[in-house]
Design an enzyme around this catalytic site. Structure first.
Site, mmCIF file in Angstrom:
data_model
loop_
_atom_site.group_PDB
_atom_site.id
_atom_site.type_symbol
_atom_site.label_atom_id
_atom_site.label_comp_id
_atom_site.label_asym_id
_atom_site.label_seq_id
_atom_site.Cartn_x
_atom_site.Cartn_y
_atom_site.Cartn_z
ATOM 1 N NE ARG A 98 -4.104 1.823 1.130
ATOM 2 C CZ ARG A 98 -5.142 2.116 0.374
ATOM 3 N NH1 ARG A 98 -5.225 1.685 -0.874
ATOM 4 N NH2 ARG A 98 -6.132 2.840 0.844
ATOM 5 C CB THR A 371 -9.333 -0.575 -7.272
ATOM 6 O OG1 THR A 371 -9.219 0.538 -6.446
ATOM 7 C CG2 THR A 371 -8.821 -1.813 -6.609
ATOM 8 C CB THR A 389 -6.048 0.762 -6.109
ATOM 9 O OG1 THR A 389 -6.940 1.806 -6.452
ATOM 10 C CG2 THR A 389 -5.368 1.073 -4.810
ATOM 11 C CG ASN A 391 -8.340 6.334 -4.244
ATOM 12 O OD1 ASN A 391 -9.181 5.465 -4.012
ATOM 13 N ND2 ASN A 391 -8.421 7.530 -3.702
ATOM 14 C CG ASP A 413 -8.505 5.251 -0.012
ATOM 15 O OD1 ASP A 413 -9.626 5.700 -0.326
ATOM 16 O OD2 ASP A 413 -8.000 4.263 -0.570
ATOM 17 C CB SER A 442 -7.231 -0.195 1.709
ATOM 18 O OG SER A 442 -7.699 -0.817 0.534
ATOM 19 C CB SER A 443 -12.674 -0.799 0.890
ATOM 20 O OG SER A 443 -13.044 0.310 1.651
ATOM 21 N N GLY A 464 -14.004 0.701 -4.587
ATOM 22 C CA GLY A 464 -13.973 1.555 -3.394
ATOM 23 C C GLY A 464 -14.673 0.875 -2.236
HETATM 24 O O1 DON Z 1 -8.075 1.194 -1.164
HETATM 25 C C1 DON Z 1 -9.239 1.494 -1.364
HETATM 26 O O2 DON Z 1 -10.156 1.072 -0.713
HETATM 27 C C2 DON Z 1 -9.570 2.385 -2.532
HETATM 28 N N1 DON Z 1 -8.426 3.190 -2.845
HETATM 29 C C3 DON Z 1 -10.012 1.534 -3.672
HETATM 30 C C4 DON Z 1 -10.387 2.354 -4.883
HETATM 31 C C5 DON Z 1 -11.233 1.649 -5.832
HETATM 32 O O3 DON Z 1 -11.581 0.499 -5.667
HETATM 33 C C6 DON Z 1 -11.691 2.435 -6.989
HETATM 34 N N2 DON Z 1 -12.368 1.571 -7.913
HETATM 35 N N3 DON Z 1 -13.483 1.607 -8.263
#
Ligand code: DON
Length: 562
Positions: A98, A371, A389, A391, A413, A442-443, A464
């Site tokens: 990350r 992502t 990702t 983001n 984030d 993060s998710s 996300g």
């Molecule tokens: O780490 C995370 O949770 C976000 N940065 C993920 C971003 C993401 O999945 C965007 N895609 N649709």
């Protein structure tokens, strides 16, 4: 309008006397190996590596780069990610690559003098960029578990970058949609500023050269070498705060996955700084006592139980979760059965619980946030699940033309200010505040599932805040509702994240009767804001040990195997 749709629906149900039996939809089925990713070119790179005798970890590293070339929307070397693995001998682990906050980052760096969040500062341009981890990540994986020479890993992506990648219809639309933001974030026009049409080929010469230098000098090229110097110069010229020291100090972390049981499944998922594993464990443990299979797939009762568990888990997420290297997370308690049974005491099928009445649970903390996902199973039985990702779509939109890649906007984030939602509407607290070198919550939920001690699934998704709930529904679709991998990936999805207090649903996918019933119970339904929820890529091990790849039709995702 809703009433009319309801009447038409009733008419259709009552008067259609012929029942047609739909054939089961399955994804690609192979015997030995499978990779599934957002682009056919990247999947081919992974599959070729496996055919050559490489293992899932070689393929992981090669595909991280393959996606960086073929899928700049999210694939990257300017971002970060997580990998969860299960080796053929049952050994499990996780890698955290990350991004981190730069050394000169401060808690209030996105606030104005009045203490208000400055629009776009954490999402657009150089100030949004976290220290990238992807190159360190792929080298760490290759060093620890890889079996092929690094040249075999990097060369296919260099070749692809020179040869170019054909634009798909979906890509044409996306590039066009984001061009106004490319203009805003970049001083000069970039490769993506011109009109690109489906069928055109984009060649990535600058990226090919960067990858060649990385092949020649290794990981240090990106973190300490010429590439590092040119990257820092570019970011600073664009008003960012990243320094050479930030890059030089970047490190990945091997972590213990979050594991838990759901019926006879063992779920192995990403621990903090992802909220994925803990939230998934919380939601699945809260819903386990209910007979979802009897309630039926996407029935009112199933949606109620899942929504209420999601509401409670996301409330905890916002308060307790952050980077474990900086905050104490009461992880064991948060995923314990007793705590979670208690959390569901306030749930009733009669009426929605309002999010205003739900806060984080009372847990003692002992002192001492575009992502892409890819899944791999190799011929040796090793499984890898990777979500990576930058983001937002094309990250910060800041494109380093000199080096040939987009930079992330992962700093969004973090919680810029307690209680103020980020771009995914997620609210955070002190646990996810900005501190130098801290990783943003993060998710991302790369996940592997075992059944009877054997590999059963490898899956994950972008999306996300909706990542966790998309992974959840895909596992439930297979386990509770007996779907094939492809059906499980295709099925319509919904999502609740505590705040805003609404069930987001993929439009035109849930019938009006169901929506009407949920509204009557007090649920707000939002079918507008998410044209698609998640883009799941998964692999299922079938009873006869064949592999089924599920590539999401919502994107250009492709399964390749042999
Ligand atoms: O780490 C995370 O949770 C976000 N940065 C993920 C971003 C993401 O999945 C965007 N895609 N649709």
């Amino acid at each position: 309008m809703k009433r009319l749709r309801y009447a038409i629906l009733l008419f259709t149900i009552c008067f259609s006397c012929k029942k047609t039996v739909e054939p089961r939809k399955t994804g690609l089925i192979t015997k030995n190996a499978m990779v599934v990713s957002a682009r056919a070119e990247a999947s081919k790179i992974g599959s070729d590596i496996l055919k050559k005798g490489g293992n899932a970890f070689d393929a992981m590293a090669a595909m991280q780069l393959g996606l960086a070339v073929a899928y700049p929307y999210a694939g990257n070397i300017g971002g970060g990610g997580f990998m969860v693995y299960r080796k053929s001998n049952g050994e499990i682990g996780a890698l955290d690559y990350r991004e981190k906050a730069p050394l000169t980052a401060t808690r209030d760096m996105y606030l104005d003098e009045k203490g208000d969040v400055i629009p776009e500062k954490s999402t657009l341009g150089a100030m949004a960029v976290g220290v990238p981890g992807s190159v360190a990540g792929l080298f760490a994986v290759h060093e620890k578990f890889g079996s092929l020479p690094i040249e075999d890993i990097i060369k296919p992506s260099i070749d692809l970058a020179y040869k170019g990648v054909i634009i798909t219809k979906k890509q044409e639309t996306k590039i066009k949609r984001y061009q106004p933001l490319f203009l805003k974030a970049n001083k000069d026009s970039i490769l993506f500023s011109k009109v690109w049409k489906a069928g055109d080929t984009i060649k990535y010469h600058a990226l090919a050269k960067t990858l060649e230098r990385i092949l020649q000098h290794g990981k240090d090229e990106f973190y300490k070498g010429e590439t590092a110097k040119r990257l820092v110069k570019f970011i600073q010229e664009n008003g960012g705060i990243l320094t050479e020291e930030d890059l030089a100090k970047y490190n990945v972390k091997w972590r213990q996955p979050t594991t838990f049981m759901y019926d006879d499944l063992k779920i192995i998922s990403m621990p903090p700084p992802s909220s994925g594993g803990i939230c998934l464990a919380q939601i699945m443990t809260m819903i386990e006592p209910y007979d979802l299979d009897k309630f039926g797939h996407n029935s009112v009762k199933s949606i109620q139980v899942i929504t209420e568990a999601e509401r409670r888990a996301y409330a905890d997420r916002s308060f307790y979760l952050g980077d474990p290297d900086f905050v104490n997370i009461p992880g064991d308690t948060l995923i314990s059965k007793s705590y979670l049974n208690d959390r569901m005491h306030t749930f009733s099928f009669e009426k929605a619980t309002l999010s205003g009445h739900v806060s984080h649970g009372d847990v003692q903390v002992i002192e001492s946030d575009e992502t892409t996902h890819y899944s791999i199973v190799d011929p040796f039985g090793n499984a890898v699940s990777v979500t990576t990702t930058i983001n937002g779509a094309y990250g910060s939109k800041l494109y380093c033309s000199d080096l040939g890649f987009f930079l992330n906007n992962e700093m969004d984030d973090f919680s810029s200010k307690p209680g103020v939602p980020n771009m995914f509407g997620l609210i955070g607290a002190v646990a996810n505040s900005i501190v130098p070198e801290k990783r943003m919550l993060s998710s991302m939920t790369p996940t592997i599932v075992e059944k009877n001690n054997k590999l059963f699934m490898s899956l994950g998704t972008p999306g996300g805040s909706t990542i966790i709930t998309s992974v959840l529904q895909t596992i439930l679709n297979v386990h509770e509702y007996n779907m094939t991998m492809q059906e499980a990936v295709n099925a319509p999805r919904f999502h609740h994240q505590w705040l805003p207090d609404e069930i987001r649903m993929e439009p035109n996918s849930f019938n009006d009767t169901l929506i009407f019933q949920l509204e009557k119970l007090g649920y707000s339904i939002n079918e507008k804001d998410s044209p698609v929820i998640g883009k799941v890529d998964g692999i299922l091990v079938l009873d006869d040990e064949l592999l089924e790849g599920g590539a999401d039709y919502r994107g250009d995702d492709t399964a390749i195997g042999f």
